[in-house]
Write an enzyme that holds these catalytic residues in place. Structure first.
Site, short mmCIF file in Angstrom:
data_model
loop_
_atom_site.label_atom_id
_atom_site.label_comp_id
_atom_site.label_asym_id
_atom_site.label_seq_id
_atom_site.Cartn_x
_atom_site.Cartn_y
_atom_site.Cartn_z
N ASP A 82 -10.91 -6.13 8.12
CA ASP A 82 -11.73 -5.37 7.16
C ASP A 82 -12.61 -6.34 6.38
O ASP A 82 -12.43 -7.57 6.42
CB ASP A 82 -10.82 -4.58 6.21
N LYS A 83 -13.56 -5.74 5.67
CA LYS A 83 -14.45 -6.49 4.79
C LYS A 83 -14.38 -5.85 3.41
O LYS A 83 -14.23 -4.64 3.30
CB LYS A 83 -15.88 -6.39 5.33
N HIS A 84 -14.47 -6.67 2.38
CA HIS A 84 -14.56 -6.10 1.03
C HIS A 84 -15.67 -6.81 0.27
O HIS A 84 -15.79 -8.03 0.34
CB HIS A 84 -13.24 -6.28 0.28
N SER A 85 -16.45 -6.01 -0.43
CA SER A 85 -17.53 -6.60 -1.23
C SER A 85 -17.21 -6.45 -2.71
O SER A 85 -16.63 -5.42 -3.12
CB SER A 85 -18.84 -5.87 -0.90
N THR A 122 -19.25 3.02 -1.70
CA THR A 122 -19.36 3.56 -0.34
C THR A 122 -18.84 5.00 -0.26
O THR A 122 -19.39 5.83 0.46
CB THR A 122 -18.62 2.63 0.63
N ARG A 170 -6.97 -2.59 -18.38
CA ARG A 170 -7.91 -3.74 -18.47
C ARG A 170 -9.29 -3.27 -18.92
O ARG A 170 -9.96 -3.92 -19.73
CB ARG A 170 -8.06 -4.41 -17.09
N SER A 185 -6.07 -7.45 -8.06
CA SER A 185 -6.50 -6.06 -8.00
C SER A 185 -7.15 -5.76 -6.64
O SER A 185 -6.79 -4.79 -5.96
CB SER A 185 -7.50 -5.81 -9.14
N LYS A 189 -4.91 -3.85 -3.00
CA LYS A 189 -5.36 -2.62 -2.32
C LYS A 189 -5.76 -2.91 -0.87
O LYS A 189 -5.45 -2.14 0.04
CB LYS A 189 -6.56 -2.03 -3.08
N LYS A 190 -6.43 -4.03 -0.66
CA LYS A 190 -6.87 -4.34 0.71
C LYS A 190 -5.69 -4.67 1.61
O LYS A 190 -5.60 -4.21 2.74
CB LYS A 190 -7.85 -5.53 0.68
#
Ligand code: URA
Length: 438
Positions: A82-85, A122, A170, A185, A189-190
């Site tokens: 996967d990718k996360h930005s 997204t 937070r 954080s 999740k990822k």
């Protein structure tokens, strides 16, 4: 036996917390045994004192294990990537990347977020597609990934629930901008989606969470070290967010740009560079490609053959949308009541763009939200955005605004022009990709 105040004191006094203390804190987040005040104090202690890598790894794993952790073994035979930005304005990269990488033979189970503040999400963009279900059952999600190679859905309550409570506290205690807290954080999740490998897109610039290269590098380093410490092969690319990525910012308008990109109708060069670099890295990390060049070649074939576009269309169909979205998207997507040109008021080069302000202008048009409960208008935003470095004359169209009313359009035009500097002299434009951290 631990009590919350002792654990808070450990961090407050700049000592390293044990895994047992960290587990106790995360358990307290889920059960409520840590009160809001105690969670806020703990977040502030971490914010002020930081965490060593071992603490960050233990914290991330404890948050990941606070809810469901997906397991693809015995279900899918292939690499899970996967990718996360870290987010920005006009960042529609996930929508292109997931089908490209899936077309090359890796599996991409992508959990996406909603937009908040100036950054788009997204999930909101996908919801612009009529009947697209971003909340399918877990079985439906997994079966879609197995069948077509990818599914992009929204964050669910059962993935890393500890983070949900911690993040909300937070948010109101000025402790969001902490590298250990951001790292745990994002990664909790990822990693809960059962990945073999991950590629991070850490954005840097005036439209990003990290506005300095030093901070972007520190966040990238932290995420890479913690994810690798948790046995998920991870690399980060630091990419530019000193201008909108691509030609559009909004929801339906970004879906149009995605379709045009996948079908080859229009590929904005900076956006294409980011997509290809991330695709190549994902293919290398998941061992589908032996090196970056082969990764790029495979990604280009996935685009040129039409396979990536086909997978995007299949994903829409599997998740509730129409069966032939690539042919019908122009009729299916909602459009704004008013579309107006934004014209240059002086001649010269576009040299500076206040990207965050453009993101906030999308929010003001109704296309984003300032708190989690707001709904968004999918039809509004900006299109035909000219990139930095473009030479323009007075009256040239530098973008178009899509708005609900003429008043909204006028306000957005003013905001867009204020956010865009046109100078007589050309200046050096930031690189698209700054560096790779692995
Ligand atoms: N995104 C997240 O999911 N968490 C953070 O802390 C910051 C950005």
């Amino acid at each position: 036996m631990y009590i919350p105040q002792d654990i808070i004191r450990t961090k407050r006094d700049n000592n390293t917390m044990s895994s047992a203390q960290i587990n106790h804190f995360v358990d307290g987040l889920v059960t409520g045994k840590f009160t809001d005040a105690q969670v806020g104090a703990m977040a502030m202690a971490i914010f002020q004192r930081g965490m060593v890598n071992e603490e960050k790894v233990a914290f991330t794993l404890a948050m990941m294990n606070s809810g469901t952790v997906l397991n693809w073994q015995d279900f899918i035979d292939g690499p899970i990537v996967d990718k996360h930005s870290t987010g920005g304005v006009g960042d529609k990269v996930s929508l292109m990347l997931a089908p490209i990488v899936a077309a090359c033979g890796a599996f991409v189970p992508m959990i996406s977020g909603r937009g908040l503040g100036h950054t788009g999400g997204t999930s909101d963009k996908l919801e612009a597609i009529p009947n697209f279900n971003i909340h399918p059952s877990l079985d439906h999600f997994k079966n879609t990934v197995k069948k077509i190679g990818t599914a992009i859905i929204s964050q669910t309550d059962d993935l890393a629930p500890a983070d949900k409570r911690l993040y909300s506290i937070r948010d109101v205690t000025s402790t969001v901008e902490s590298i250990p807290l951001i790292t745990a954080s994002i990664l909790s999740k990822k990693l809960a989606t059962g990945l073999d490998s991950l590629v991070m897109d850490v954005k840097i610039g005036n439209g990003a969470m990290m506005t300095s290269l030093v901070d972007a590098k520190a966040l990238a380093r932290s995420i890479v070290d913690v994810a690798n410490g948790a046995s998920v092969a991870t690399t980060a690319l630091i990419t530019d967010m000193n201008q909108v990525l691509g030609k559009t910012a909004g929801n339906a308008v970004e879906i149009v740009e995605t379709v045009d990109y996948l079908t080859g109708k229009c590929r904005e060069p900076r956006l294409h560079q980011v997509v290809m670099a991330l695709a190549a890295q994902m293919l290398v990390s998941s061992k589908v490609a032996k090196d970056q060049q082969q990764g790029r070649d495979l990604a280009q074939i996935a685009l040129d053959s039409g396979k990536a576009a086909e997978i995007f269309e299949q994903m829409i169909s599997e998740l509730g949308g129409s069966n032939n979205f690539l042919s019908t998207y122009e009729q299916e997507l909602c459009t704004a009541n008013v579309v107006k040109d934004i014209c240059a008021t002086s001649a010269g080069f576009i040299t500076c763009v206040q990207t965050r302000d453009i993101g906030m202008s999308v929010v003001a048009l109704g296309g984003g939200r300032l708190d989690h409960h707001q709904s968004v208008d999918h039809s509004v935003g900006f299109t035909d955005i000219l990139p930095k470095g473009t030479q323009v004359n007075i009256g040239d169209v530098i973008a178009k605004v899509h708005a609900k009313s003429a008043d909204d359009a006028q306000r957005a035009i003013k905001q867009y022009l204020t956010a865009t500097e046109i100078s007589a002299e050309i200046v050096e434009i930031e690189p698209v990709i700054y560096e790779i951290v692995d």
